[in-house]
Design a protein around this motif. Structure first.
Motif, PDB file in Angstrom:
ATOM      1  N   LEU A   9       0.828  -1.213   0.000  1.00  0.00           N
ATOM      2  CA  LEU A   9       0.000   0.000   0.000  1.00  0.00           C
ATOM      3  C   LEU A   9       0.862   1.262   0.000  1.00  0.00           C
ATOM      4  CD1 LEU A   9      -2.951  -0.603   2.498  1.00  0.00           C
ATOM      5  CD2 LEU A   9      -3.091  -0.244   0.046  1.00  0.00           C
ATOM      6  N   GLY A  10       1.882   1.259   0.827  1.00  0.00           N
ATOM      7  CA  GLY A  10       2.776   2.408   0.891  1.00  0.00           C
ATOM      8  C   GLY A  10       3.456   2.676  -0.436  1.00  0.00           C
ATOM      9  N   TYR A  11       3.876   1.621  -1.099  1.00  0.00           N
ATOM     10  CA  TYR A  11       4.564   1.758  -2.378  1.00  0.00           C
ATOM     11  C   TYR A  11       3.603   2.170  -3.492  1.00  0.00           C
ATOM     12  CZ  TYR A  11       7.270   0.521  -6.504  1.00  0.00           C
ATOM     13  OH  TYR A  11       7.913   0.542  -7.711  1.00  0.00           O
ATOM     14  N   LEU A  12       2.448   1.523  -3.559  1.00  0.00           N
ATOM     15  CA  LEU A  12       1.506   1.784  -4.648  1.00  0.00           C
ATOM     16  C   LEU A  12       0.840   3.154  -4.552  1.00  0.00           C
ATOM     17  CD1 LEU A  12      -0.259  -1.687  -4.957  1.00  0.00           C
ATOM     18  CD2 LEU A  12       1.377  -0.678  -6.550  1.00  0.00           C
ATOM     19  N   PHE A  13       0.520   3.595  -3.332  1.00  0.00           N
ATOM     20  CA  PHE A  13      -0.231   4.837  -3.171  1.00  0.00           C
ATOM     21  C   PHE A  13       0.612   5.991  -2.621  1.00  0.00           C
ATOM     22  CE2 PHE A  13      -3.445   1.448  -2.940  1.00  0.00           C
ATOM     23  CZ  PHE A  13      -4.230   1.840  -4.012  1.00  0.00           C
ATOM     24  N   HIS A  14       1.914   5.744  -2.452  1.00  0.00           N
ATOM     25  CA  HIS A  14       2.857   6.780  -1.992  1.00  0.00           C
ATOM     26  C   HIS A  14       2.392   7.431  -0.689  1.00  0.00           C
ATOM     27  CE1 HIS A  14       4.892   6.277  -5.792  1.00  0.00           C
ATOM     28  NE2 HIS A  14       3.734   6.464  -6.410  1.00  0.00           N
ATOM     29  N   ILE A  15       2.055   6.573   0.268  1.00  0.00           N
ATOM     30  CA  ILE A  15       1.676   7.056   1.599  1.00  0.00           C
ATOM     31  C   ILE A  15       2.702   6.529   2.593  1.00  0.00           C
ATOM     32  CG2 ILE A  15      -0.789   7.280   1.110  1.00  0.00           C
ATOM     33  CD1 ILE A  15      -1.258   4.598   2.432  1.00  0.00           C
ATOM     34  N   GLY A  16       2.760   7.155   3.755  1.00  0.00           N
ATOM     35  CA  GLY A  16       3.700   6.728   4.781  1.00  0.00           C
ATOM     36  C   GLY A  16       3.378   5.336   5.306  1.00  0.00           C
ATOM     37  N   MET A  17       4.407   4.665   5.785  1.00  0.00           N
ATOM     38  CA  MET A  17       4.216   3.307   6.297  1.00  0.00           C
ATOM     39  C   MET A  17       3.299   3.290   7.521  1.00  0.00           C
ATOM     40  SD  MET A  17       5.563   1.058   4.482  1.00  0.00           S
ATOM     41  CE  MET A  17       6.240   1.443   2.898  1.00  0.00           C
ATOM     42  N   GLY A  18       3.375   4.316   8.349  1.00  0.00           N
ATOM     43  CA  GLY A  18       2.504   4.372   9.523  1.00  0.00           C
ATOM     44  C   GLY A  18       1.043   4.419   9.140  1.00  0.00           C
ATOM     45  N   ILE A  48      -3.181  -0.158  17.653  1.00  0.00           N
ATOM     46  CA  ILE A  48      -2.860   0.063  16.242  1.00  0.00           C
ATOM     47  C   ILE A  48      -2.398   1.505  16.029  1.00  0.00           C
ATOM     48  CG2 ILE A  48      -3.887   0.256  13.934  1.00  0.00           C
ATOM     49  CD1 ILE A  48      -5.759  -2.066  14.772  1.00  0.00           C
ATOM     50  N   THR A  49      -3.081   2.441  16.645  1.00  0.00           N
ATOM     51  CA  THR A  49      -2.742   3.853  16.485  1.00  0.00           C
ATOM     52  C   THR A  49      -1.363   4.161  17.056  1.00  0.00           C
ATOM     53  OG1 THR A  49      -5.082   4.436  16.535  1.00  0.00           O
ATOM     54  CG2 THR A  49      -3.515   6.212  16.961  1.00  0.00           C
ATOM     55  N   VAL A  50      -1.069   3.659  18.252  1.00  0.00           N
ATOM     56  CA  VAL A  50       0.242   3.893  18.860  1.00  0.00           C
ATOM     57  C   VAL A  50       1.345   3.255  18.014  1.00  0.00           C
ATOM     58  CG1 VAL A  50       1.683   3.355  20.869  1.00  0.00           C
ATOM     59  CG2 VAL A  50      -0.638   4.197  21.192  1.00  0.00           C
ATOM     60  N   THR A  51       1.118   2.060  17.519  1.00  0.00           N
ATOM     61  CA  THR A  51       2.105   1.406  16.667  1.00  0.00           C
ATOM     62  C   THR A  51       2.355   2.211  15.399  1.00  0.00           C
ATOM     63  OG1 THR A  51       1.444  -0.777  17.484  1.00  0.00           O
ATOM     64  CG2 THR A  51       2.670  -0.722  15.423  1.00  0.00           C
ATOM     65  N   SER A  52       1.289   2.673  14.761  1.00  0.00           N
ATOM     66  CA  SER A  52       1.426   3.445  13.527  1.00  0.00           C
ATOM     67  C   SER A  52       2.154   4.765  13.764  1.00  0.00           C
ATOM     68  CB  SER A  52       0.053   3.715  12.908  1.00  0.00           C
ATOM     69  OG  SER A  52      -0.552   2.498  12.545  1.00  0.00           O
ATOM     70  N   LEU A  53       1.822   5.443  14.844  1.00  0.00           N
ATOM     71  CA  LEU A  53       2.508   6.692  15.173  1.00  0.00           C
ATOM     72  C   LEU A  53       3.986   6.445  15.477  1.00  0.00           C
ATOM     73  CD1 LEU A  53      -0.181   8.488  17.373  1.00  0.00           C
ATOM     74  CD2 LEU A  53       0.511   9.068  15.033  1.00  0.00           C
ATOM     75  N   SER A  54       4.282   5.350  16.141  1.00  0.00           N
ATOM     76  CA  SER A  54       5.674   5.011  16.426  1.00  0.00           C
ATOM     77  C   SER A  54       6.450   4.741  15.144  1.00  0.00           C
ATOM     78  CB  SER A  54       5.749   3.784  17.333  1.00  0.00           C
ATOM     79  OG  SER A  54       5.133   4.029  18.562  1.00  0.00           O
ATOM     80  N   VAL A  55       5.832   4.010  14.215  1.00  0.00           N
ATOM     81  CA  VAL A  55       6.486   3.736  12.932  1.00  0.00           C
ATOM     82  C   VAL A  55       6.772   5.042  12.201  1.00  0.00           C
ATOM     83  CG1 VAL A  55       6.141   2.751  10.627  1.00  0.00           C
ATOM     84  CG2 VAL A  55       5.631   1.387  12.647  1.00  0.00           C
ATOM     85  N   ASP A  56       5.783   5.942  12.153  1.00  0.00           N
ATOM     86  CA  ASP A  56       5.991   7.250  11.516  1.00  0.00           C
ATOM     87  C   ASP A  56       7.107   8.024  12.205  1.00  0.00           C
ATOM     88  OD1 ASP A  56       4.412   7.351   9.297  1.00  0.00           O
ATOM     89  OD2 ASP A  56       2.737   8.351  10.283  1.00  0.00           O
ATOM     90  N   PHE A  57       7.102   8.027  13.528  1.00  0.00           N
ATOM     91  CA  PHE A  57       8.122   8.755  14.280  1.00  0.00           C
ATOM     92  C   PHE A  57       9.519   8.240  13.951  1.00  0.00           C
ATOM     93  CE2 PHE A  57      10.824   9.052  18.078  1.00  0.00           C
ATOM     94  CZ  PHE A  57      10.881  10.425  18.225  1.00  0.00           C
ATOM     95  N   ILE A  61      11.516  11.007  11.876  1.00  0.00           N
ATOM     96  CA  ILE A  61      12.178  11.893  12.822  1.00  0.00           C
ATOM     97  C   ILE A  61      13.592  11.431  13.155  1.00  0.00           C
ATOM     98  CG2 ILE A  61      12.043  12.959  15.112  1.00  0.00           C
ATOM     99  CD1 ILE A  61       9.807  13.838  13.162  1.00  0.00           C
ATOM    100  N   ILE A  62      13.737  10.175  13.449  1.00  0.00           N
ATOM    101  CA  ILE A  62      15.037   9.661  13.878  1.00  0.00           C
ATOM    102  C   ILE A  62      15.794   9.111  12.674  1.00  0.00           C
ATOM    103  CG2 ILE A  62      16.200   7.927  15.266  1.00  0.00           C
ATOM    104  CD1 ILE A  62      14.025   8.196  17.312  1.00  0.00           C
ATOM    105  N   PHE A  63      16.982   9.651  12.477  1.00  0.00           N
ATOM    106  CA  PHE A  63      17.850   9.174  11.398  1.00  0.00           C
ATOM    107  C   PHE A  63      19.098   8.580  12.032  1.00  0.00           C
ATOM    108  CE2 PHE A  63      21.453   9.813   8.546  1.00  0.00           C
ATOM    109  CZ  PHE A  63      21.024   9.062   7.475  1.00  0.00           C
TER     110      PHE A  63
END
Length: 113
Positions: A9-18, A48-57, A61-63
């Motif tokens: 989904l992330g690849y096909l629709f160019h949305i964030g993984m979270g 699910i929401t906390v997991t998704s927000l963590s993935v986005d973070f 944010i962290i490199f």
């Protein structure tokens, strides 16, 4: 399975993984509402929401320079495994295929959450 669909989904629709992870897990959660009740659904939705927000973070944010695949695998496994263990003790799922597994478990063993 849910992780693979998330990547697609992330690849096909160019949305964030979270966001993609949240979409996949939330769609499977609707199955859980019918069989496992509203309490299960509410806490799983929070999970699910906390997991998704963590993935986005961690994705945006962290490199980390010079990442090690082995260390990423080790720390990711420890954190995810610990989180899933805590959720299962509370009678909640982390979404995805876990919802389907709990539904099957409930139907086979007449176990209630």
């Amino acid at each position: 399975m849910a992780g693979g669909i998330t990547v697609l989904l992330g690849y096909l629709f160019h949305i964030g993984m979270g966001l993609a992870l949240w979409i996949v897990n939330a769609s499977l959660l609707f199955l859980g509402v019918k069989y496992l009740g509203k309490r299960f659904a509410l806490w799983t939705l929070l999970s699910i929401t906390v997991t998704s927000l963590s993935v986005d973070f961690f994705e945006q944010i962290i490199f980390v320079k010079n990442r090690s695949l082995l260390l990423d695998l080790l720390f990711g496994s420890v954190f995810l495994g610990t989180g899933i263990g805590i959720l299962m003790r509370q009678g909640v799922s982390n979404g995805g295929v876990g919802v389907i597994a709990i539904i099957i478990s409930v139907k086979k063993k007449n176990f209630t959450w």
